[in-house]
Design a protein around this motif. Structure first.
Motif, PDB file in Angstrom:
ATOM      1  N   THR A 275       0.829  -1.205   0.000  1.00  0.00           N
ATOM      2  CA  THR A 275       0.000   0.000   0.000  1.00  0.00           C
ATOM      3  C   THR A 275       0.863   1.255   0.000  1.00  0.00           C
ATOM      4  O   THR A 275       0.602   2.217  -0.743  1.00  0.00           O
TER       5      THR A 275
ATOM      6  N   TYR B  18       2.550   1.696  -3.340  1.00  0.00           N
ATOM      7  CA  TYR B  18       1.570   2.258  -4.280  1.00  0.00           C
ATOM      8  C   TYR B  18       1.468   3.769  -4.084  1.00  0.00           C
ATOM      9  O   TYR B  18       1.377   4.537  -5.062  1.00  0.00           O
TER      10      TYR B  18
ATOM     11  N   ASP C  26       1.255   2.897  -8.993  1.00  0.00           N
ATOM     12  CA  ASP C  26       1.083   1.694  -9.815  1.00  0.00           C
ATOM     13  C   ASP C  26      -0.062   0.857  -9.241  1.00  0.00           C
ATOM     14  O   ASP C  26       0.046   0.296  -8.144  1.00  0.00           O
ATOM     15  N   GLU C  27      -1.162   0.755  -9.996  1.00  0.00           N
ATOM     16  CA  GLU C  27      -2.367   0.075  -9.520  1.00  0.00           C
ATOM     17  C   GLU C  27      -2.126  -1.408  -9.235  1.00  0.00           C
ATOM     18  O   GLU C  27      -2.875  -2.023  -8.475  1.00  0.00           O
ATOM     19  N   ARG C  28      -1.120  -1.993  -9.839  1.00  0.00           N
ATOM     20  CA  ARG C  28      -0.853  -3.412  -9.626  1.00  0.00           C
ATOM     21  C   ARG C  28      -0.594  -3.702  -8.149  1.00  0.00           C
ATOM     22  O   ARG C  28      -1.040  -4.721  -7.613  1.00  0.00           O
TER      23      ARG C  28
ATOM     24  N   LEU D 249      -1.614  -1.783  -5.555  1.00  0.00           N
ATOM     25  CA  LEU D 249      -2.845  -1.548  -4.800  1.00  0.00           C
ATOM     26  C   LEU D 249      -3.783  -2.739  -4.934  1.00  0.00           C
ATOM     27  O   LEU D 249      -4.377  -3.186  -3.941  1.00  0.00           O
ATOM     28  N   ASP D 250      -3.918  -3.264  -6.133  1.00  0.00           N
ATOM     29  CA  ASP D 250      -4.799  -4.415  -6.342  1.00  0.00           C
ATOM     30  C   ASP D 250      -4.337  -5.611  -5.506  1.00  0.00           C
ATOM     31  O   ASP D 250      -5.160  -6.324  -4.910  1.00  0.00           O
TER      32      ASP D 250
ATOM     33  N   THR E 297      -9.635   4.071  -0.536  1.00  0.00           N
ATOM     34  CA  THR E 297     -10.873   3.549  -1.138  1.00  0.00           C
ATOM     35  C   THR E 297     -12.146   4.100  -0.520  1.00  0.00           C
ATOM     36  O   THR E 297     -13.211   4.062  -1.158  1.00  0.00           O
TER      37      THR E 297
END
Length: 650
Positions: free
Chosen positions: A448, A451, A456-458, A460-461, A501
């Motif tokens: 986290t 990120y 880079d969303e990778r 976070l996902d 989020t």
């Protein structure tokens, strides 16, 4: 520990009719200067009867009794310490006084006096007369008069006390009691809770025949030794082998004492408890700030010339351990990285630390990077290395390494979001579920935070995938899987993911976890004030022994819970969490080394600002201070002075 031991093989007692009815003890100079066992019995008898003696043709009655050691006033302590200093003046002036404050008359408690010079015990003596001030004087005078310290000259160091800046300490012992089960001394001090013997609180005396030997209560702390070892040393001083406490004819007694001192003759009286100066006064925010600055100073000073942190310091021996732990090293590295990002004064230290870490502990295999030490690679260590770089102002210089570390965390993620505990497994058996109570939250937090630096969303996902898995395991199934260690790490990861989020279920999870955690905090004011506020409850032994690193990281997590409660205007939880934060802060401050409670150390610069492991564990591990510093930094971020001071338990 020889200079801490007091032994006696013979003594005689008589009533001096020319001394106002006081009890006078004479000692065989060929033996040690300490009081024989029958003397202790004699005092107990005298505490119940009146002693009559002629005094210049008059008949006087002087009651000999033992005072409650907790009942001495500040003025009385000041007066008794001045008596100890006066004994030194008189010795070097070639005189000896015979008149003493009558307000101390009839008080027959056993007294010990200690003189200390340059952090070392210069000498120690004991006495017990019919006047407490006279007892202090005789004990102090005897140290110089007998020219010995436990039968040797080793604790004198060849230096005179005349005109020296020395410290005086006084111990006044209570009546004591006989131990009913001597096997309690075989229990490790970290596991002693609710037993007859409280480590660092009771003096231990072993009696055998006409001899006795005593260790005062502070010996266990200053020497950082286990009770069993102390008993063995006492036995040896009486000519008995090994652990003699259960030998027929041997009696073991415990005594509480009041212990007070001055660092300088015209200074203030300090009450000493477990070899420490403690308080029950709740800290203010400025106290937290002062403590935090001292911790930060210790952490930066504890970075050695090679570029890594001294891991473990033993105060008893004044030596550093050769052991090490990568996760704890890198938690300190992360803290230093954060300081360097805020203040350039720390940048060179941070750079030196990063260079050492990545030259010595980092390995790369293609697109994967990991921390490797002692033939294994832990998920938690790799996560902490990534956290360090996520906070570092030098991230651009270590961008490749950071990306490879992040790839490894994703590579250790299972399809369902759970983690594997090892990149390279050890050659011994392990409990992966237990390890993941620590590592899982650390890994999610690292992804986290990384990120947050890269966008880079990778990453976070991946963090969300694992967080949602552990929400089920650690929150929904709390009754089956609960373990306190995962609470702070998942509190921090949930907090950060909520900030990203807005998922309210993450806030609910934080509250559930921290409500459960507070069940193990010592929130009621206890008998021993130095444990107030710590996170330990002996009713839950499965959660481990008390440790300041645990209190520190739990405290850090609770600050996030408090902030979320404030955001929701949940006043009930704000009160509960806020009081928890302030109490835990008190506990940590009471464990911190400062200019006063390092009086017994000859290398105080090694510990100033650091947090010891526990009230009876007088060692310093790098994470005991790092976790506390992280927590205090959060407090300074979250609370105003007014808000913090409003957190008043009870």
């Amino acid at each position: 520990m020889a200079e801490f031991l007091y032994s006696s093989m013979a003594a005689s007692a008589s009533i001096d009719s020319g001394s106002g009815g006081r009890v006078v003890f004479s000692f065989d100079r060929g033996l040690t200067r300490n009081i024989a066992v029958f003397l202790a019995v004699l005092l107990l008898v005298f505490s119940a009867y009146l002693i009559f003696a002629g005094n210049g043709g008059e008949t006087s009655r002087t009651p000999i009794f033992l005072r409650d050691v907790s009942g001495f006033s500040a003025g009385e302590k000041e007066a008794l310490l001045e008596v100890a200093y006066a004994a030194v003046d008189d010795f070097y002036a070639g005189r000896r006084r015979s008149d003493f404050d009558p307000s101390f008359g009839g008080v027959g408690n056993e007294v010990y006096v200690v003189f200390r010079l340059d952090g070392r015990r210069w000498g120690a003596g004991r006495a017990s007369c019919g006047n407490l001030a006279e007892s202090v004087y005789n004990a102090a005078y005897r140290i110089l008069d007998e020219k010995s310290c436990d039968g040797t000259l080793t604790c004198y160091g060849g230096r005179s006390l005349k005109d020296a800046d020395f410290q005086a300490e006084v111990f006044i012992l209570d009546r004591g009691f006989e131990v009913s089960d001597v096997n309690i001394f075989r229990v490790k001090k970290s596991g002693m809770h609710g037993l007859e013997y409280e480590p660092g609180v009771h003096a231990i005396r072993i009696i055998h025949g006409a001899g006795n030997a005593t260790y005062l209560d502070d010996v266990l702390i200053q020497g950082d030794v286990e009770p069993e070892r102390m008993v063995e040393r006492l036995c040896g001083s009486l000519g008995l082998d090994g652990f003699c406490a259960n030998t027929p004819g041997v009696v073991v007694r415990l005594h509480r004492s009041t212990h007070f001192m001055k660092l300088e003759r015209d200074g203030r009286v300090l009450d000493v408890f477990r070899g420490n100066i403690v308080t029950d006064e709740l800290p203010r925010l400025r106290d937290v700030n002062e403590s935090f600055n001292a911790m930060s100073g210790w952490i930066s000073a504890n970075l050695n010339d090679e570029g890594f942190f001294n891991y473990l310091y033993f105060l008893g021996s004044g030596s550093y351990s050769t052991s090490n732990n990568m996760i704890r090293q890198l938690m300190a590295s992360r803290f230093l990285a954060e300081l360097a990002g805020e203040d350039e004064a720390y940048l060179d230290l941070h750079r030196r630390n990063l260079e050492y870490v990545f030259e010595n502990w980092y390995l790369r295999d293609g697109d994967f990077g990991y921390i490797y030490f002692s033939d294994k690679s832990k998920l938690g260590a790799t996560a902490m290395a990534l956290r360090t770089l996520a906070y570092s102002p030098l991230l651009d210089e270590y961008g490749v390494e950071a990306g490879c570390l992040a790839n490894t965390l994703i590579g250790l993620q299972n399809e369902d979001g759970s983690f594997k505990a090892w990149m390279i497994e050890p050659d011994y058996a392990y409990d992966e579920d237990y390890l993941l109570t620590f590592y899982s939250g650390e890994a999610i937090l690292a992804l986290t935070e990384y990120y947050g630096r890269t966008g880079d969303e990778r990453f976070l996902d991946a963090a969300l995938k694992s967080q949602n898995y552990y929400l089920v395991e650690y929150v929904d199934r709390l009754g089956e899987n609960y373990y306190p260690a995962y609470v702070p790490w998942h509190t921090m990861s949930l907090y950060r993911l909520y900030q990203i989020t807005g998922n309210e279920s993450y806030v609910d999870a934080v509250f559930i976890l921290n409500d459960e955690l507070l069940k193990i905090q010592q929130t009621e004011k206890p008998e021993f004030i130095d444990v107030w506020g710590r996170f330990f409850n002996p009713r839950y032994p499965q959660y481990g022994y008390p440790h300041s690193s645990s209190t520190g990281v739990y405290l850090e997590g609770v600050t996030y819970a408090y902030e979320l409660a404030r955001e929701r205007n949940d006043t009930a939880r704000m009160k509960t969490y806020g009081e928890s934060v302030r109490l835990a802060s008190l506990n940590i401050i009471n464990l911190q080394f400062d200019s006063e409670n390092t009086y017994y150390l000859n290398r105080p610069e090694r510990v100033l600002g650091a947090i010891r492991v526990g009230v009876a564990q007088n060692s310093i591990r790098v994470d005991t201070t790092q976790h506390s510093a992280d927590a205090f930094k959060r407090i300074l971020t979250v609370f105003t002075e007014e808000e913090f001071s409003a957190q008043t338990p009870g």
